[in-house]
Design an enzyme around this catalytic site. Structure first.
Site, short mmCIF file in Angstrom:
data_model
loop_
_atom_site.label_atom_id
_atom_site.label_comp_id
_atom_site.label_asym_id
_atom_site.label_seq_id
_atom_site.Cartn_x
_atom_site.Cartn_y
_atom_site.Cartn_z
N HIS A 101 -2.28 -9.13 -2.81
CA HIS A 101 -3.10 -8.14 -2.09
C HIS A 101 -3.67 -7.14 -3.08
CE1 HIS A 101 -0.10 -4.78 -2.02
NE2 HIS A 101 0.79 -5.75 -1.97
N ASP A 103 -5.18 -4.16 -1.93
CA ASP A 103 -5.10 -2.78 -1.43
C ASP A 103 -3.84 -2.14 -2.01
OD1 ASP A 103 -3.55 -4.55 0.24
OD2 ASP A 103 -3.30 -2.92 1.67
N ASP A 138 1.86 -3.27 -7.98
CA ASP A 138 1.80 -3.65 -6.56
C ASP A 138 0.40 -3.44 -5.99
OD1 ASP A 138 2.36 -4.21 -3.92
OD2 ASP A 138 3.56 -2.41 -3.59
N GLU A 172 -2.33 -5.17 3.20
CA GLU A 172 -0.88 -5.37 3.14
C GLU A 172 -0.15 -4.04 3.27
OE1 GLU A 172 3.15 -6.05 2.12
OE2 GLU A 172 1.88 -4.77 0.90
N GLU A 173 -0.73 -2.99 2.69
CA GLU A 173 -0.06 -1.69 2.66
C GLU A 173 -0.37 -0.83 3.89
OE1 GLU A 173 2.11 -1.33 0.51
OE2 GLU A 173 1.51 -2.16 -1.43
N HIS A 441 4.89 1.71 -5.15
CA HIS A 441 4.79 2.72 -4.07
C HIS A 441 5.12 4.13 -4.56
CE1 HIS A 441 5.14 -0.20 -0.40
NE2 HIS A 441 4.41 -0.70 -1.39
ZN LIG Z 1 2.82 -5.35 -2.36
#
Ligand SMILES: [Zn+2]
Length: 475
Positions: A101, A103, A138, A172-173, A441
């Site tokens: 992903h 995003d 990520d 996804e987020e 994150h």
């Molecule tokens: Zn991820």
């Protein structure tokens, strides 16, 4: 041997290793460029489509001529732009689906020591280069791993004897994935069918320790609203007989965890038993940044608490002014966002029902809070398919290691479960560059260059090991 015979497509391991190594500066630069894209989930400005088109072009240049930006519609919802590709080399050969992903999570600037969307490099204490920036790990590293593996194998050789499907999503987020709901309702859609699904959105238990992620926790989130007054009123004139909405809300929130043990105190939730590698208290404390005076809570080993048991937290609160603006007023309406991680095999609907029942029962003074579900996703338990040996071998070879760790992950990727339901016989590989130091994150997110190189190599070796001979026509 014919020049296009499948045997000539298999490169010696050393040659794949060298090709990936030579690609690293280019992949590193591509990753830095992608980090400059502020592709924050659910952010309309700048539009996610800009990033999606950039990525589609990268894959086209890598030889996936079918790479394009598309959306999926389910019910009245349309997904964020997806980058999809469907390269059919031959109907009879192995079909691999590559997922990632583009995003990213928002970045709280007050917590960062670097600028989240201005990537910078720093050498770490292992003499490994790290790239800092939101999404560096990520999951833009996952996007770049797929790109690198394809580039390393193809070189200038043209099409590989593999059918390749690419699914790179942009939500996804965001907590809700239209693609996940669509795929759950339409598991037979051929665009998402494969023999091997590679999810590059996880990471090693520690840098340099090759790891497969075997379980993921599920997730639910809910908003709780308590309302007691038509408007804020003065506490001197009215305080006493009437319940303050905030004070009522915190009484409910305080019952979510057991006061003594810290375990989730909601009846009806499940836990999952599995043998994960041990997570030491020292490592956990270091990676999470637990303060020395803070004792850990919860019953069971740290691995069990992280991967197999539910956890619950309040992640947002509204209804009160900041302390600096506080006056002597009663709160009329208060709202909290509750986020729960679920055991890998817990049904999210059942978990939500248990949470809602708990909140209604915990409300004091006859109040009737309003509870609304805002996110929901299943966990994941990996099944062993026909390619499990090749998957482990690719990791071992890439790292020149003797063992592969089989870990859990406390986070959630609900789409993985949907992929498994859509492809019940496929192997689902969950790996990537998000080792603990990457702080996915968190503030100062970063990725290790050696992890990016090794994981790209592992993926290239895996793709090569599942290439099947194309039936050669007579003549
Ligand atoms: Zn991820």
């Amino acid at each position: 041997m014919r020049p296009d015979s499948p045997m000539t497509m298999v490169l010696p391991e050393q040659q794949v290793r060298e090709r990936v190594h030579r690609l690293v500066p280019e992949l590193w630069g591509t990753l830095a460029d992608l980090v400059r894209h502020r592709s924050v989930a659910a952010n309309p400005d700048p539009p996610l489509a800009v990033t999606a088109h950039t990525i589609a072009k990268l894959f086209q240049q890598a030889g996936l001529s079918t790479a394009k930006v598309d959306t999926i519609t389910h019910g009245d919802k349309t997904s964020a732009p997806l980058v999809l590709a469907d390269e059919v080399a031959h109907p009879g050969v192995t079909t691999v689906l590559l997922y990632g992903h583009y995003d990213v999570q928002p970045a709280d600037l007050t917590q960062w020591t670097t600028k989240p969307f201005e990537p910078i490099e720093k050498m770490d204490e292992h003499h490994d280069m790290r790239l800092y920036g939101r999404g560096a790990a990520d999951d833009k590293s996952g996007v770049v791993m797929h790109l690198g593996a394809i580039k390393a194998l193809r070189g200038d050789r043209g099409q590989l004897p593999l059918n390749i499907k690419l699914v790179l999503e942009g939500e996804e987020e965001s907590g809700t994935s239209v693609l996940e709901r669509y795929l759950t309702a339409n598991p037979d859609d051929p665009r998402f069918q494969a023999d091997l699904v590679i999810i590059a959105d996880s990471g090693n238990v520690e840098r340099g320790a090759p790891t497969l992620t075997e379980t993921l926790r599920g997730i639910i989130a809910a908003d709780v609203v308590v309302e007691t007054l038509a408007a804020k009123v003065d506490s001197g004139m009215y305080g006493g007989p009437v319940p303050d909405a905030f004070m009522a809300l915190v009484q409910i929130l305080a019952t979510l965890q057991d006061r003594k043990t810290g375990d989730v105190a909601i009846a009806g939730l499940t836990q999952y038993d599995h043998t994960w590698p041990t997570v030491s208290e020292a490592t956990y404390r270091r990676d999470a940044g637990v303060l020395p005076a803070t004792s850990l809570i919860g019953s069971g080993t740290i691995a069990k608490l992280l991967y197999g048991k539910p956890s619950i937290n309040v992640v947002g609160l509204s209804g009160l002014p900041l302390v600096s603006g506080a006056q002597n007023l009663l709160c009329a309406k208060a709202k909290a966002k509750i986020s729960m991680r679920l055991a890998p095999d817990q049904d999210p609907d059942a978990a939500y029902a248990a949470l809602e029942a708990h909140i209604m029962a915990a409300a004091p003074w006859g109040l009737k809070p309003v509870v609304k579900r805002t996110a929901s996703g299943s966990g994941f338990i990996a099944a062993t398919g026909e390619h499990s040996k090749e998957i482990e071998r690719a990791l071992l070879e890439a790292y020149h290691a003797s063992t592969v760790a089989k870990a859990g992950q406390g986070g959630s990727i609900p789409l993985v479960n949907a992929f498994q339901v859509a492809n019940p016989d496929a192997d689902i590989v969950l790996w990537g560059c998000e080792e603990p130091v990457a702080h996915a994150h968190g503030a100062d997110e970063s990725v290790s260059q050696s992890e990016l190189e090794h994981m790209t190599l592992a993926e290239a070796l895996l793709l090569q090991s599942v290439m099947s001979p194309i039936p050669i026509q007579a003549g």
